[in-house]
Structures are given as C-alpha cells and as structure tokens.
Write a protein that holds these residues in place. Structure first.
Motif, PDB file in Angstrom:
ATOM      1  N   TYR A  49       0.832  -1.202   0.000  1.00 48.54           N
ATOM      2  CA  TYR A  49       0.000   0.000   0.000  1.00 48.54           C
ATOM      3  C   TYR A  49       0.867   1.252   0.000  1.00 48.54           C
ATOM      4  O   TYR A  49       0.561   2.227  -0.686  1.00 48.54           O
ATOM      5  CB  TYR A  49      -0.946  -0.012   1.207  1.00 48.54           C
ATOM      6  N   ALA A  50       1.964   1.245   0.759  1.00 52.73           N
ATOM      7  CA  ALA A  50       2.850   2.411   0.801  1.00 52.73           C
ATOM      8  C   ALA A  50       3.480   2.667  -0.566  1.00 52.73           C
ATOM      9  O   ALA A  50       3.570   3.817  -1.008  1.00 52.73           O
ATOM     10  CB  ALA A  50       3.935   2.212   1.858  1.00 52.73           C
ATOM     11  N   HIS A  51       3.902   1.622  -1.241  1.00 55.02           N
ATOM     12  CA  HIS A  51       4.499   1.773  -2.575  1.00 55.02           C
ATOM     13  C   HIS A  51       3.471   2.355  -3.546  1.00 55.02           C
ATOM     14  O   HIS A  51       3.764   3.296  -4.285  1.00 55.02           O
ATOM     15  CB  HIS A  51       5.005   0.419  -3.071  1.00 55.02           C
ATOM     16  N   PRO A  54       8.198  -5.766  -4.184  1.00 52.42           N
ATOM     17  CA  PRO A  54       6.899  -6.435  -4.243  1.00 52.42           C
ATOM     18  C   PRO A  54       6.781  -7.502  -3.147  1.00 52.42           C
ATOM     19  O   PRO A  54       7.782  -8.043  -2.673  1.00 52.42           O
ATOM     20  CB  PRO A  54       6.888  -7.081  -5.627  1.00 52.42           C
ATOM     21  N   ILE A  55       5.554  -7.791  -2.752  1.00 54.31           N
ATOM     22  CA  ILE A  55       5.268  -8.801  -1.741  1.00 54.31           C
ATOM     23  C   ILE A  55       4.394  -9.883  -2.360  1.00 54.31           C
ATOM     24  O   ILE A  55       3.843  -9.704  -3.451  1.00 54.31           O
ATOM     25  CB  ILE A  55       4.543  -8.185  -0.519  1.00 54.31           C
ATOM     26  N   MET A  56       4.282 -11.007  -1.672  1.00 50.27           N
ATOM     27  CA  MET A  56       3.393 -12.082  -2.126  1.00 50.27           C
ATOM     28  C   MET A  56       1.976 -11.788  -1.640  1.00 50.27           C
ATOM     29  O   MET A  56       1.760 -11.548  -0.439  1.00 50.27           O
ATOM     30  CB  MET A  56       3.855 -13.433  -1.592  1.00 50.27           C
ATOM     31  N   LEU A  57       1.029 -11.821  -2.547  1.00 47.88           N
ATOM     32  CA  LEU A  57      -0.361 -11.564  -2.203  1.00 47.88           C
ATOM     33  C   LEU A  57      -0.858 -12.555  -1.145  1.00 47.88           C
ATOM     34  O   LEU A  57      -1.569 -12.177  -0.216  1.00 47.88           O
ATOM     35  CB  LEU A  57      -1.233 -11.631  -3.462  1.00 47.88           C
ATOM     36  N   CYS A  76     -10.360   2.392  11.089  1.00 46.62           N
ATOM     37  CA  CYS A  76      -8.959   2.726  10.804  1.00 46.62           C
ATOM     38  C   CYS A  76      -8.749   3.229   9.385  1.00 46.62           C
ATOM     39  O   CYS A  76      -7.611   3.451   8.966  1.00 46.62           O
ATOM     40  CB  CYS A  76      -8.070   1.511  11.090  1.00 46.62           C
ATOM     41  N   GLY A  77      -9.814   3.397   8.619  1.00 44.92           N
ATOM     42  CA  GLY A  77      -9.678   4.021   7.308  1.00 44.92           C
ATOM     43  C   GLY A  77     -10.046   3.172   6.116  1.00 44.92           C
ATOM     44  O   GLY A  77      -9.908   3.612   4.979  1.00 44.92           O
ATOM     45  N   GLY A  78     -10.498   1.927   6.332  1.00 46.70           N
ATOM     46  CA  GLY A  78     -10.873   1.083   5.200  1.00 46.70           C
ATOM     47  C   GLY A  78      -9.672   0.762   4.325  1.00 46.70           C
ATOM     48  O   GLY A  78      -8.537   0.718   4.797  1.00 46.70           O
ATOM     49  N   VAL A  79      -9.921   0.546   3.051  1.00 50.26           N
ATOM     50  CA  VAL A  79      -8.859   0.159   2.118  1.00 50.26           C
ATOM     51  C   VAL A  79      -8.028   1.400   1.814  1.00 50.26           C
ATOM     52  O   VAL A  79      -8.399   2.217   0.985  1.00 50.26           O
ATOM     53  CB  VAL A  79      -9.456  -0.444   0.823  1.00 50.26           C
ATOM     54  N   SER A  80      -6.917   1.522   2.541  1.00 47.18           N
ATOM     55  CA  SER A  80      -6.114   2.738   2.446  1.00 47.18           C
ATOM     56  C   SER A  80      -4.728   2.501   3.012  1.00 47.18           C
ATOM     57  O   SER A  80      -4.542   1.681   3.909  1.00 47.18           O
ATOM     58  CB  SER A  80      -6.814   3.848   3.254  1.00 47.18           C
ATOM     59  N   VAL A  81      -3.758   3.246   2.537  1.00 53.20           N
ATOM     60  CA  VAL A  81      -2.406   3.173   3.068  1.00 53.20           C
ATOM     61  C   VAL A  81      -2.376   3.639   4.526  1.00 53.20           C
ATOM     62  O   VAL A  81      -1.500   3.253   5.288  1.00 53.20           O
ATOM     63  CB  VAL A  81      -1.420   3.995   2.200  1.00 53.20           C
ATOM     64  N   ARG A  82      -3.345   4.438   4.936  1.00 52.58           N
ATOM     65  CA  ARG A  82      -3.402   4.920   6.316  1.00 52.58           C
ATOM     66  C   ARG A  82      -3.871   3.841   7.287  1.00 52.58           C
ATOM     67  O   ARG A  82      -3.710   3.978   8.486  1.00 52.58           O
ATOM     68  CB  ARG A  82      -4.354   6.116   6.417  1.00 52.58           C
ATOM     69  N   ASP A  89       1.034  -5.775   5.078  1.00 54.01           N
ATOM     70  CA  ASP A  89       2.214  -5.568   4.226  1.00 54.01           C
ATOM     71  C   ASP A  89       3.495  -5.919   4.981  1.00 54.01           C
ATOM     72  O   ASP A  89       4.397  -6.564   4.435  1.00 54.01           O
ATOM     73  CB  ASP A  89       2.283  -4.126   3.728  1.00 54.01           C
ATOM     74  N   ARG A  90       3.584  -5.501   6.243  1.00 52.75           N
ATOM     75  CA  ARG A  90       4.765  -5.804   7.063  1.00 52.75           C
ATOM     76  C   ARG A  90       4.945  -7.322   7.200  1.00 52.75           C
ATOM     77  O   ARG A  90       6.047  -7.843   7.042  1.00 52.75           O
ATOM     78  CB  ARG A  90       4.622  -5.148   8.441  1.00 52.75           C
TER      79      ARG A  90
END
Length: 142
Positions: free
Chosen positions: A76-78, A87-90, A115-121, A129-130
């Motif tokens: 999401y940050a990228h 890239p990460i594995m889905l 917390c913001g739904g589908v969002s980088v926040r 992602d982590r």
C-alpha cells in the motif's frame, strides 16, 4: 496448544467467514472456483467476478479476482508513493488478514473501517504488508 488456538480462532472468525462463504458461493455461479489453502487457513475463491482486482478477506475466506494468490503485488505504501518497496506475495498479505480476523472476530470489520478502510493509512493494511515483507508483525497495533 497451537491446535486449540487455531480452533478457537476459526470459531471466533466464523460469523465473518460465513459472509465470505456466501459471497464466494454467489461467485461460483459466475465462474469462480474454490479450494482450501491449509497454509493460509482459508477457503479461497479464485476468479471471483467482482471488484477492482486483487483480493478481499472475510474471516477464513479469501475472495480473489485472479488465478493464484502465489503472485506478487505492491505494498500500500508503494502504491501511494510513500517509498520504493519490493513487491510482496499476495498470499502472505491475505494470510495476515486471516490471522487478524482470527484474533479479533466480530471486532475486525468495525475496527478495520474505523482505521480508514482500504487505504495506506489503515494500520491493518500496513501490518499485512509488514507481515508479507518479513514473515512477522501481522498484529495491527504492533
């Protein structure tokens, strides 16, 4: 002990899992196909026909618009331009959401939306992602 914790998590996530199963079963009528992924503790519906692409997790169900979860995606940050991340594995990202549901049960969806739904926040997405990057850290408040 791990088996008991997994069983309790599956039970705690069951209301959300039922929502996912209903959505997945509707998708079967439109070309989706289903299988169990033991590593992810999830029933996966591939070729789920709705949405902008990617995947959505509901409890122990993953609704995926593509062919396989074993594909790469960007964080999401990228995507938001907050840095250049590998890239990460889905599958790893979605597995983190499965764990989050198993820990939070019915609280997951209201907390996720708060917390913001589908969002980088959203701390849930950043944690997923982590986890996909490192193999640990799926808890949203870590």
């Amino acid at each position: 002990m791990r088996g008991t914790a997994v069983a309790l998590g599956l039970l705690w996530a069951l209301p959300n899992t039922l929502l996912g199963l209903i959505a997945g079963l509707v998708g079967l009528a439109f070309g989706a196909h289903v299988h169990w992924r033991p590593r992810d503790l999830a029933v996966v519906f591939h070729h789920w026909p709705w949405g902008p692409g990617g995947a959505l997790t509901l409890g122990n169900v993953i609704l995926h618009t593509g062919d396989t979860l074993d594909s790469t995606c960007v964080t999401y940050a990228h995507r938001a331009g907050h840095g250049d991340e590998a890239p990460i594995m889905l599958a790893d990202h979605e597995r983190a959401h499965v764990y989050q549901y198993m820990a939070l049960g019915l609280l997951f969806l209201p907390l996720y939306l708060a917390c913001g739904g589908v969002s980088v926040r959203n701390r849930f997405e950043r944690a997923a992602d982590r986890y996909a990057q490192t193999g640990s850290g799926w808890w949203p408040w870590a």
